[in-house]
Structure formats: C-alpha cells, structure tokens
Design a protein around this motif. Structure first.
Motif, PDB file in Angstrom:
ATOM      1  N   PHE A 174       7.733   4.244   0.743  1.00 26.77           N
ATOM      2  CA  PHE A 174       8.830   4.781   1.548  1.00 26.77           C
ATOM      3  C   PHE A 174      10.169   4.645   0.830  1.00 26.77           C
ATOM      4  CE2 PHE A 174       5.691   4.151   4.967  1.00 26.77           C
ATOM      5  CZ  PHE A 174       5.799   5.374   5.606  1.00 26.77           C
ATOM      6  N   GLY A 175      10.310   3.591   0.008  1.00 23.78           N
ATOM      7  CA  GLY A 175      11.531   3.449  -0.776  1.00 23.78           C
ATOM      8  C   GLY A 175      11.705   4.614  -1.729  1.00 23.78           C
ATOM      9  N   TYR A 176      10.587   5.111  -2.274  1.00 15.95           N
ATOM     10  CA  TYR A 176      10.635   6.276  -3.166  1.00 15.95           C
ATOM     11  C   TYR A 176      10.888   7.563  -2.384  1.00 15.95           C
ATOM     12  CZ  TYR A 176       8.995  10.074  -6.135  1.00 15.95           C
ATOM     13  OH  TYR A 176       8.915  11.253  -6.837  1.00 15.95           O
ATOM     14  N   LEU A 177      10.148   7.734  -1.259  1.00 16.14           N
ATOM     15  CA  LEU A 177      10.241   8.974  -0.492  1.00 16.14           C
ATOM     16  C   LEU A 177      11.597   9.133   0.204  1.00 16.14           C
ATOM     17  CD1 LEU A 177       6.690   9.086   1.163  1.00 16.14           C
ATOM     18  CD2 LEU A 177       7.509  10.423  -0.801  1.00 16.14           C
ATOM     19  N   LEU A 178      12.125   8.026   0.773  1.00 17.93           N
ATOM     20  CA  LEU A 178      13.355   8.100   1.562  1.00 17.93           C
ATOM     21  C   LEU A 178      14.604   7.679   0.796  1.00 17.93           C
ATOM     22  CD1 LEU A 178      12.069   6.635   4.968  1.00 17.93           C
ATOM     23  CD2 LEU A 178      12.195   9.028   4.261  1.00 17.93           C
ATOM     24  N   GLY A 179      14.422   6.842  -0.239  1.00 16.45           N
ATOM     25  CA  GLY A 179      15.591   6.332  -0.957  1.00 16.45           C
ATOM     26  C   GLY A 179      15.616   6.623  -2.437  1.00 16.45           C
ATOM     27  N   ALA A 192      15.384  -2.091  -1.563  1.00 16.43           N
ATOM     28  CA  ALA A 192      14.449  -2.235  -0.443  1.00 16.43           C
ATOM     29  C   ALA A 192      13.032  -2.480  -0.936  1.00 16.43           C
ATOM     30  CB  ALA A 192      14.496  -0.980   0.436  1.00 16.43           C
ATOM     31  N   SER A 193      12.626  -1.785  -1.999  1.00 18.49           N
ATOM     32  CA  SER A 193      11.269  -1.944  -2.507  1.00 18.49           C
ATOM     33  C   SER A 193      11.053  -3.340  -3.074  1.00 18.49           C
ATOM     34  CB  SER A 193      10.975  -0.890  -3.583  1.00 18.49           C
ATOM     35  OG  SER A 193      11.970  -0.905  -4.592  1.00 18.49           O
ATOM     36  N   VAL A 194      12.072  -3.887  -3.756  1.00 21.32           N
ATOM     37  CA  VAL A 194      11.954  -5.233  -4.324  1.00 21.32           C
ATOM     38  C   VAL A 194      11.855  -6.279  -3.214  1.00 21.32           C
ATOM     39  CG1 VAL A 194      13.141  -7.011  -5.668  1.00 21.32           C
ATOM     40  CG2 VAL A 194      13.100  -4.654  -6.487  1.00 21.32           C
ATOM     41  N   VAL A 195      12.698  -6.138  -2.181  1.00 15.48           N
ATOM     42  CA  VAL A 195      12.633  -7.057  -1.040  1.00 15.48           C
ATOM     43  C   VAL A 195      11.260  -6.970  -0.378  1.00 15.48           C
ATOM     44  CG1 VAL A 195      13.569  -7.585   1.245  1.00 15.48           C
ATOM     45  CG2 VAL A 195      15.113  -7.008  -0.627  1.00 15.48           C
ATOM     46  N   GLY A 196      10.744  -5.757  -0.255  1.00 17.07           N
ATOM     47  CA  GLY A 196       9.422  -5.582   0.330  1.00 17.07           C
ATOM     48  C   GLY A 196       8.340  -6.268  -0.479  1.00 17.07           C
ATOM     49  N   PHE A 197       8.401  -6.124  -1.792  1.00 17.37           N
ATOM     50  CA  PHE A 197       7.386  -6.737  -2.645  1.00 17.37           C
ATOM     51  C   PHE A 197       7.451  -8.258  -2.596  1.00 17.37           C
ATOM     52  CE2 PHE A 197       8.052  -2.689  -5.240  1.00 17.37           C
ATOM     53  CZ  PHE A 197       7.083  -2.022  -4.525  1.00 17.37           C
ATOM     54  N   LEU A 198       8.661  -8.801  -2.676  1.00 21.85           N
ATOM     55  CA  LEU A 198       8.795 -10.261  -2.684  1.00 21.85           C
ATOM     56  C   LEU A 198       8.416 -10.880  -1.350  1.00 21.85           C
ATOM     57  CD1 LEU A 198      11.967 -11.025  -4.821  1.00 21.85           C
ATOM     58  CD2 LEU A 198       9.626 -11.732  -5.258  1.00 21.85           C
ATOM     59  N   THR A 199       8.617 -10.153  -0.257  1.00 21.26           N
ATOM     60  CA  THR A 199       8.160 -10.653   1.039  1.00 21.26           C
ATOM     61  C   THR A 199       6.656 -10.906   0.999  1.00 21.26           C
ATOM     62  OG1 THR A 199       9.915  -9.448   2.191  1.00 21.26           O
ATOM     63  CG2 THR A 199       8.060 -10.172   3.519  1.00 21.26           C
ATOM     64  N   GLY A 200       5.963 -10.138   0.179  1.00 20.13           N
ATOM     65  CA  GLY A 200       4.521 -10.304   0.036  1.00 20.13           C
ATOM     66  C   GLY A 200       4.100 -11.626  -0.577  1.00 20.13           C
ATOM     67  N   LEU A 201       5.055 -12.403  -1.072  1.00 15.37           N
ATOM     68  CA  LEU A 201       4.705 -13.720  -1.606  1.00 15.37           C
ATOM     69  C   LEU A 201       4.163 -14.651  -0.526  1.00 15.37           C
ATOM     70  CD1 LEU A 201       7.609 -14.457  -4.114  1.00 15.37           C
ATOM     71  CD2 LEU A 201       5.204 -14.098  -4.653  1.00 15.37           C
ATOM     72  N   ASN A 202       4.335 -14.277   0.748  1.00 12.43           N
ATOM     73  CA  ASN A 202       3.748 -15.107   1.803  1.00 12.43           C
ATOM     74  C   ASN A 202       2.244 -15.240   1.640  1.00 12.43           C
ATOM     75  OD1 ASN A 202       2.185 -13.266   3.867  1.00 12.43           O
ATOM     76  ND2 ASN A 202       4.024 -12.129   3.330  1.00 12.43           N
ATOM     77  N   VAL A 203       1.633 -14.339   0.871  1.00  9.49           N
ATOM     78  CA  VAL A 203       0.192 -14.386   0.680  1.00  9.49           C
ATOM     79  C   VAL A 203      -0.239 -15.638  -0.084  1.00  9.49           C
ATOM     80  CG1 VAL A 203       0.025 -13.187  -1.541  1.00  9.49           C
ATOM     81  CG2 VAL A 203      -1.797 -12.922   0.136  1.00  9.49           C
ATOM     82  N   ILE A 204       0.666 -16.192  -0.888  1.00 11.93           N
ATOM     83  CA  ILE A 204       0.317 -17.399  -1.628  1.00 11.93           C
ATOM     84  C   ILE A 204       0.697 -18.644  -0.829  1.00 11.93           C
ATOM     85  CG2 ILE A 204       2.427 -17.863  -2.945  1.00 11.93           C
ATOM     86  CD1 ILE A 204      -1.130 -17.796  -4.382  1.00 11.93           C
ATOM     87  N   PHE A 205       1.725 -18.536   0.030  1.00 10.09           N
ATOM     88  CA  PHE A 205       2.136 -19.682   0.841  1.00 10.09           C
ATOM     89  C   PHE A 205       1.203 -19.898   2.034  1.00 10.09           C
ATOM     90  CE2 PHE A 205       6.469 -18.242  -0.748  1.00 10.09           C
ATOM     91  CZ  PHE A 205       6.527 -19.211  -1.734  1.00 10.09           C
ATOM     92  N   THR A 206       0.689 -18.823   2.612  1.00  8.15           N
ATOM     93  CA  THR A 206      -0.107 -18.928   3.833  1.00  8.15           C
ATOM     94  C   THR A 206      -1.366 -19.781   3.662  1.00  8.15           C
ATOM     95  OG1 THR A 206       0.737 -16.812   4.638  1.00  8.15           O
ATOM     96  CG2 THR A 206      -1.281 -17.641   5.657  1.00  8.15           C
ATOM     97  N   PRO A 207      -2.195 -19.572   2.619  1.00  9.09           N
ATOM     98  CA  PRO A 207      -3.379 -20.421   2.471  1.00  9.09           C
ATOM     99  C   PRO A 207      -3.031 -21.904   2.307  1.00  9.09           C
ATOM    100  CG  PRO A 207      -3.531 -18.501   1.043  1.00  9.09           C
ATOM    101  CD  PRO A 207      -2.134 -18.529   1.579  1.00  9.09           C
ATOM    102  N   ILE A 208      -1.914 -22.178   1.617  1.00  7.43           N
ATOM    103  CA  ILE A 208      -1.501 -23.572   1.411  1.00  7.43           C
ATOM    104  C   ILE A 208      -1.118 -24.204   2.743  1.00  7.43           C
ATOM    105  CG2 ILE A 208       0.197 -25.071   0.315  1.00  7.43           C
ATOM    106  CD1 ILE A 208       0.422 -22.953  -1.932  1.00  7.43           C
ATOM    107  N   PHE A 209      -0.250 -23.516   3.508  1.00  7.09           N
ATOM    108  CA  PHE A 209       0.169 -24.047   4.802  1.00  7.09           C
ATOM    109  C   PHE A 209      -0.996 -24.129   5.783  1.00  7.09           C
ATOM    110  CE2 PHE A 209       4.616 -22.071   3.944  1.00  7.09           C
ATOM    111  CZ  PHE A 209       4.895 -23.108   3.083  1.00  7.09           C
TER     112      PHE A 209
END
Length: 292
Positions: free
Chosen positions: A257-262, A95-112
C-alpha cells in the motif's frame, strides 16, 4: 471432495485478513497526521470505533465485572503505547519502513510467551520466527546498518505489540472477547484524548476533508472494530507465536500500500527480505501439517 478446515486454520485465515487492513493504514495514517495532530487523530479514530462497538455489543454490557474491566484496561494501555510510538514514528520514517519494523514483534513474542505464559513455541514456529526476523531486518536496515529515531520508536512499538499479543492470548481465554474488545478500545480513546489535551493545540479539527473522512472510515471501522474483534476471538484457537508470525504479513501489505498510495519503493534487499518473511510464514503454517 469436501475439505474440512480446522478451527486453528480458520482462526489463522481471519487473522491474516486483519493484517491486510492494518497494512493499509500505515500510509493512510502518515498522510492524515500531516493534516492534524497525531493524538487528536487517534482520539477521533478510537472514539468512532468505541461507539460502534458499544452499539454492536450493547446487550452484553450488563455482563461487565471488575475482572473484565481490569484486564481490558491493561490491554488498552499496552495497545495505546504501541500505537503512540508507532504513530509518532510515522512523522520521522517512511510508512513502509515503520510497517516492516513493527513486524519485529515476531521475534519478541515467542520470548515473552515462553517467559510469561510458559508456552514454548513449536519448532516450526521458532524457525518461522527466525526467518521472519531476518526478513524484517533486510527490509528495514539501511546500508549502514544503523537506525533513525523513527525506526527506534518503531522497535519500541514492536515490543508493546508483542506484549499485547500474549496478553490477548491470556485474557481472551478467560473473558467474553467482545466485551474485552469494547473496554480495550475505550481505554485507547481515553488515553489518546488525555495526551492530545495535554500536548496538542486541538482535538477536533475545524474542517474534515474528504481524505480525513476516508481515513477515519478505514482506520476506525476496518482496522480497529473488525480487526480487534477478530484478533481477540481468533486467538482462542491458535498460539501467540503463530499469531505474531501471521502478523508479519502486516509489513508486507504496508509495503504494497505504501507503493500503491504513496509511491514508496523498496530496494532489492528489501524485496529479498519480503521473500524470506514469506518463507517463515509458510514453514510455520505448513510444517505441522507435513509432519502429520
């Protein structure tokens, strides 16, 4: 002394609150889809959210027109694509890895944003986006610098999240944001239901455990109704790039939350990446004020 907050700063703070709820859902959803099919879970989540939104904004429904319906459906389809790739990715990655990679939108958003909206991000936002991208990479990529199927699906999700942010920026300035949110989430419900009917054994489980009930409350009420009403309203007062950088806090909270709950733990490299992401957010927010 009275400190007067600008509308942009207030909007940014509300958007930051959204990331807390979104960050908490990664580990909650991951555990929930171990108990029931993925799109069945999404169907119930977004159905509950749609009902609540209709009740909240029922008097506004008489203002519906073809333009709001069209733009709301477009937003909903794009957002469904993001959720679909993200939720399936949770079956293959932490879950934590999926959460972090979702953050890659920060590099796509300025381009789009620059390509489709002709909005060039401020220099501080550009610096912040680059730092955030470096931070996400350090937090996500393994020692071999390769990505698993779950991580690839999440990167595709991040692209759709970036499109959703810039489309929200565009549509929220021309429509009633509450009506737009109702149509967007209703579209999510219909898309999830159709996919569930076509690919899964059931939509409604025979038994709702206490955990599933808790999960639906958090994901439907706080991570959907509250989150998207705030996003669609607050984005009127800030920029797509700043929104993406603020949303980079979502993976940070996902890690917490991944650490606290999982019990999911990051490597030293991951924690260094988190600090770099914080630096990017800080520069984006504080840079313009220091310049003034």
């Amino acid at each position: 002394m009275v400190v007067k907050l600008s509308k942009e700063l207030i909007a940014d703070l509300f958007l930051l609150s959204v990331t807390i709820f979104w960050g908490s859902t990664f580990i909650i959803v991951k555990k929930s889809i171990e108990m029931m099919p993925t799109f069945a879970f999404l169907t119930i989540r977004f159905f509950i959210a749609t009902v609540l939104l209709v009740i909240m904004f029922f008097p506004k429904l008489k203002q519906l027109n073809k333009e709001i319906l069209r733009d709301g459906v477009i937003l909903g389809v794009v957002l469904f694509s993001a959720y679909a790739f993200q939720t399936v990715a949770l079956e293959y990655a932490k879950a934590s890895v999926v959460g972090f990679l979702t953050g890659l939108n920060v590099i796509f958003t300025p381009i789009f944003s620059a390509v489709f909206l002709k909005k060039m991000p401020r220099i501080y936002s550009q610096i912040g986006a680059v730092l955030a991208f470096i931070g996400v990479f350090l937090m996500s990529a393994g020692d071999s610098l390769t990505f698993s199927i779950g991580e690839i699906l999440t990167i595709i999700c991040a692209i759709f999240v970036a499109f959703q942010i810039i489309l929200t920026d565009k549509y929220s300035r021309r429509h009633d944001t509450y009506l737009l949110t109702v149509i967007e989430i209703a579209t999510l419900t219909v898309c999830s239901w159709i996919v569930s009917l076509l690919t899964e054994p059931y939509v409604l489980p025979e038994h709702f455990s206490n955990y599933l009930i808790f999960s639906f409350i958090i994901t439907a009420v706080f991570a959907t109704v509250y989150a998207f009403v705030v996003q669609n309203t607050a984005q009127k007062y800030t920029t797509p790039t700043k929104t993406a950088i603020i949303f980079i806090m979502e993976p940070v909270f996902a890690g917490i939350f991944g650490y606290l709950l999982g019990g999911e733990v990051l490597s030293l490299k991951g924690y260094i990446g988190a600090l770099i992401m914080f630096a990017g957010l800080f520069i984006s927010e504080i840079g313009p004020a220091l310049k003034r």
